[in-house]
Scaffold this active site. Structure first.
Site, short mmCIF file in Angstrom:
data_model
loop_
_atom_site.label_atom_id
_atom_site.label_comp_id
_atom_site.label_asym_id
_atom_site.label_seq_id
_atom_site.Cartn_x
_atom_site.Cartn_y
_atom_site.Cartn_z
N ARG A 1 0.85 -1.20 0.00
CA ARG A 1 0.00 0.00 0.00
C ARG A 1 0.88 1.25 0.00
O ARG A 1 0.54 2.27 -0.59
CB ARG A 1 -0.97 0.02 1.18
CG ARG A 1 -0.30 0.01 2.54
CD ARG A 1 -1.30 0.22 3.66
NE ARG A 1 -0.72 -0.09 4.96
CZ ARG A 1 -1.13 0.44 6.09
NH1 ARG A 1 -2.12 1.31 6.10
NH2 ARG A 1 -0.56 0.09 7.23
N GLU B 1 -18.45 4.52 -1.35
CA GLU B 1 -17.65 3.84 -2.38
C GLU B 1 -18.41 3.62 -3.68
O GLU B 1 -17.83 3.67 -4.77
CB GLU B 1 -17.14 2.49 -1.85
CG GLU B 1 -16.20 2.60 -0.65
CD GLU B 1 -16.92 2.78 0.67
OE1 GLU B 1 -18.19 2.70 0.69
OE2 GLU B 1 -16.26 3.00 1.70
N PHE C 1 -14.21 -2.97 0.22
CA PHE C 1 -15.23 -2.00 -0.21
C PHE C 1 -15.09 -1.66 -1.70
O PHE C 1 -16.09 -1.40 -2.36
CB PHE C 1 -15.14 -0.75 0.67
CG PHE C 1 -15.04 -1.09 2.12
CD1 PHE C 1 -15.97 -1.96 2.71
CD2 PHE C 1 -14.01 -0.62 2.91
CE1 PHE C 1 -15.87 -2.33 4.04
CE2 PHE C 1 -13.90 -0.99 4.25
CZ PHE C 1 -14.83 -1.84 4.82
N HIS D 1 -5.36 -3.29 1.70
CA HIS D 1 -5.82 -4.12 2.83
C HIS D 1 -6.50 -5.40 2.35
O HIS D 1 -7.55 -5.80 2.83
CB HIS D 1 -6.76 -3.33 3.74
CG HIS D 1 -6.09 -2.17 4.43
ND1 HIS D 1 -5.53 -1.11 3.74
CD2 HIS D 1 -5.86 -1.91 5.75
CE1 HIS D 1 -5.00 -0.25 4.61
NE2 HIS D 1 -5.17 -0.71 5.82
N ASP E 1 -8.32 -5.90 12.61
CA ASP E 1 -9.67 -5.44 12.26
C ASP E 1 -10.65 -6.60 12.09
O ASP E 1 -11.86 -6.43 12.20
CB ASP E 1 -9.64 -4.61 10.96
CG ASP E 1 -9.36 -3.14 11.23
OD1 ASP E 1 -9.33 -2.75 12.41
OD2 ASP E 1 -9.17 -2.39 10.26
N ARG F 1 -1.60 -4.51 3.59
CA ARG F 1 -1.33 -3.61 4.71
C ARG F 1 0.00 -3.95 5.38
O ARG F 1 0.70 -3.08 5.89
CB ARG F 1 -2.45 -3.76 5.74
CG ARG F 1 -2.18 -3.02 7.04
CD ARG F 1 -3.38 -3.13 7.98
NE ARG F 1 -3.17 -2.32 9.17
CZ ARG F 1 -2.78 -2.80 10.34
NH1 ARG F 1 -2.55 -4.10 10.49
NH2 ARG F 1 -2.61 -2.01 11.38
#
Lengths: 313, 281
Positions: free
Chosen positions: A10, A58, A83, A109, A117, A167
């Protein structure tokens, strides 16, 4: 193996956008309130008037990107893979894929290495979703060098591209002069006993596995398959003919991703036994990334185990 | 507008309606109701309002139109054909296998179609992206998007509205066709989007509410929209679904049904009579 530099892809995404942004005025970046996490924030700092925050919306963002592309801009629409590919799937399908617009989607991610998460944010379905869209190019780079090259290649080609980034900081093993080509796999190590085809963070694990397997007398061919679609059919068939056994490795569900793409090629062109390493048909959960990868079998140790069993050793 | 201009627009709108009937009859399917309710809007946009060139449909400097309520493609196709983008004779090939006139608009097949649409709620977001890009690059293109009153039940529409106001897209003009009916019944009963005008105003639009079949009102509203600075414009039109064909007017059933041979003859006879009356004026 010597200690290597680690960079999350990322971060490579953000860095590559800045580099490209300096050369191309038509490159614009969209984000959905995640610029700090997707790393498009660094582009925003450099080019504030070319970064468009679409807020937590999104679906709208993907179609806004589509509209911008029809006006000659080259938008990179960014969000978490979950998303970008998941929530906005139908927008990507109908407003980007169907008209084959020149929109680049940066899904960060990806996979379970999102870590703490948990399952709601650990996207292991994005390859499957994006593969089902006609004309969509899908790239999951294996390290920083390849990720930056992939962003550049995505900009330079016409048509929709889905780029998947991670990530977690992962080892950088390519040299700066690496020549990345969309749709071409990369032979990292030649071999004859079993071919291990990997992408994303599993590529480095495959390299390590190859070395460990060599010590046990198994000569594994190691292939980095960053482009999942269009997949390098020629190389897949070549590897199958040479080794007679294929192992696929990906940080994605074993349903619909690299493993199935390889199986699709082989079932029609060169039927060959395949073992798929990936996230089995289950959701992830919270935990440190490294522990999760171990728990889900996404490590060199597990690849070695599967390869040994596959080769009858 | 002059009396002669008004007459020409009314004639064009009547021909657009005939095109809707020709195409849906030829297709034995399609959506006449919402195409007919917006016939004056399609006509005004393509014959008066938009800066376009039918001979050069991809001209970069053109204004853009996104049919967010993509199922009313028969209305858009009829207007495009009437305006000279492609032969009117092709309209009855609508929805036929291998016809370029797909059931919902395809920008890569149909000259004059600026965006492929059909999945409700997405076109307006695309229009926002076009307007944002035009602003960003300092271009003069204006962007128009037509939505249905049922369509605005889609949540994405409000994401788009929010972003249009946030980015102060005064080069964007949204038209909401409030014909009051959707597939399952009156919009007020299915899932009320009312009060539409107040909601759009609350979302930051400069809103005008007009009669969607009155060309004078339409002209005034579009002119007003062009003068609006610093905020996107919305024109909410009150219209009659199925307008111009007596048995289709205000009937939910004509949302997505084609006239059979007999119904086709009745509809065309009615429209031909309207056309003759207009031409005699």
């Amino acid at each position: 193996m010597a200690e290597v530099k680690k960079i999350a892809t990322r971060d490579s995404y953000g860095a590559a956008l800045i580099e490209l942004g300096k050369q191309h005025d038509d490159l614009v970046v969209l984000d959905a309130d995640l610029a700090a996490a997707t790393k498009t924030g660094v582009f925003k700092k450099e080019f504030p008037d070319r970064h468009f925050d679409c807020g937590i919306a999104e679906a709208n963002m993907m179609c806004v990107a589509a509209g911008m592309s029809t006006m000659g801009l080259v938008p990179f629409a960014s969000s978490f893979a979950m998303f970008a590919a998941g929530r906005a799937f139908e927008q990507v399908r109908n407003s980007i894929g169907y008209p084959h617009l020149n929109v680049k989607i940066g899904g960060t991610h990806g996979g379970i290495s999102v870590g703490e998460d948990g399952a709601s944010h650990q996207c292991c379905e994005d390859f499957a979703l994006m593969r089902s869209i006609p004309g969509m190019t899908i790239i999951c780079p294996a390290d920083d060098v390849e990720a930056r090259a992939a962003v550049k290649a995505a900009y330079e080609m016409d048509g929709p591209v889905y780029l998947r980034f991670g990530r977690l900081a992962i080892p950088v093993f390519h040299s700066e002069d690496y020549d990345f080509q969309v749709g071409k796999g990369e032979i990292l190590k030649d071999g004859t006993d079993v071919a291990i085809i990997a992408n994303g963070l599993l590529t480095y694990e495959a390299i390590k596995a190859g070395e460990e397997l060599a010590a046990t007398g198994i000569n594994a061919m190691i292939i980095n398959m960053a482009t999942i679609k269009p997949i390098d059919e020629e190389l897949v068939v070549e590897a199958a003919k040479k080794c007679g056994k294929i192992i696929t490795c990906e940080e994605h569900s074993i349903i619909g991703g690299l493993g199935e793409a390889v199986c699709s090629v082989l079932s029609e062109k060169c039927p060959t036994p395949v073992r798929r390493i990936g996230v089995n048909d289950e959701f992830g959960h919270s935990g440190p990334a490294m522990e999760l990868l171990k728990q889900f079998g996404l490590t060199s140790d597990h690849i070695v185990e599967v390869a040994k069993d596959f080769c009858g050793k | 507008m002059t009396a002669s201009e008004l007459k020409q627009l009314k004639i064009a709108a009547c021909k657009v309606r005939m095109g809707v009937i020709e195409s849906t009859h030829g297709a034995k399917a399609g959506h006449p109701g919402g195409s007919l309710s917006a016939a004056e809007i399609f006509t005004y946009l393509y014959f008066k309002e938009m800066n376009i060139d039918p001979k050069n449909p991809k001209w970069e400097g053109r204004d853009r139109f996104v049919l967010s309520k993509g199922h009313t493609a028969p209305g858009l196709y009829a207007a495009l054909a009437e305006r000279g983008f492609f032969p009117v004779e092709d309209l009855p090939t609508l929805r036929h296998i291998d016809s370029y006139l797909q059931g919902h608009p395809n920008m890569n097949l149909v000259p004059g179609v600026d965006m492929s649409t059909g999945s409700l709620g997405q076109g307006i977001s695309v229009a926002v992206g076009m307007a944002l890009a035009a602003k960003h690059t300092g271009k003069e293109n204006r962007v128009y998007s037509l939505l249905g009153d049922g369509e605005i039940e889609e949540g994405q529409v409000w994401e788009a509205f929010m972003s249009a106001a946030h980015y102060k897209l005064d080069n964007l003009c949204v038209i909401v066709d409030n014909n009051g009916l959707q597939i399952d019944g009156p919009v007020a009963q299915v899932m009320s989007p009312y009060p539409i005008v107040d909601k759009l105003a609350a979302f930051g639009f400069k809103v005008q509410a007009i009669d969607g079949h009155d060309f004078d009102a339409i002209e005034k509203a579009f002119n007003q929209a062009k003068e609006t600075k610093g905020a996107p414009s919305a024109i909410v039109i009150t219209s009659t679904k199925g307008k111009g064909v007596s048995y289709m007017e205000n009937q939910c059933g004509w949302h997505g049904k084609a006239p059979n041979d007999e119904e086709y003859e009745v509809a065309m006879a009615e429209l031909r009579a309207q056309l003759a009356e207009l031409e005699a004026m």
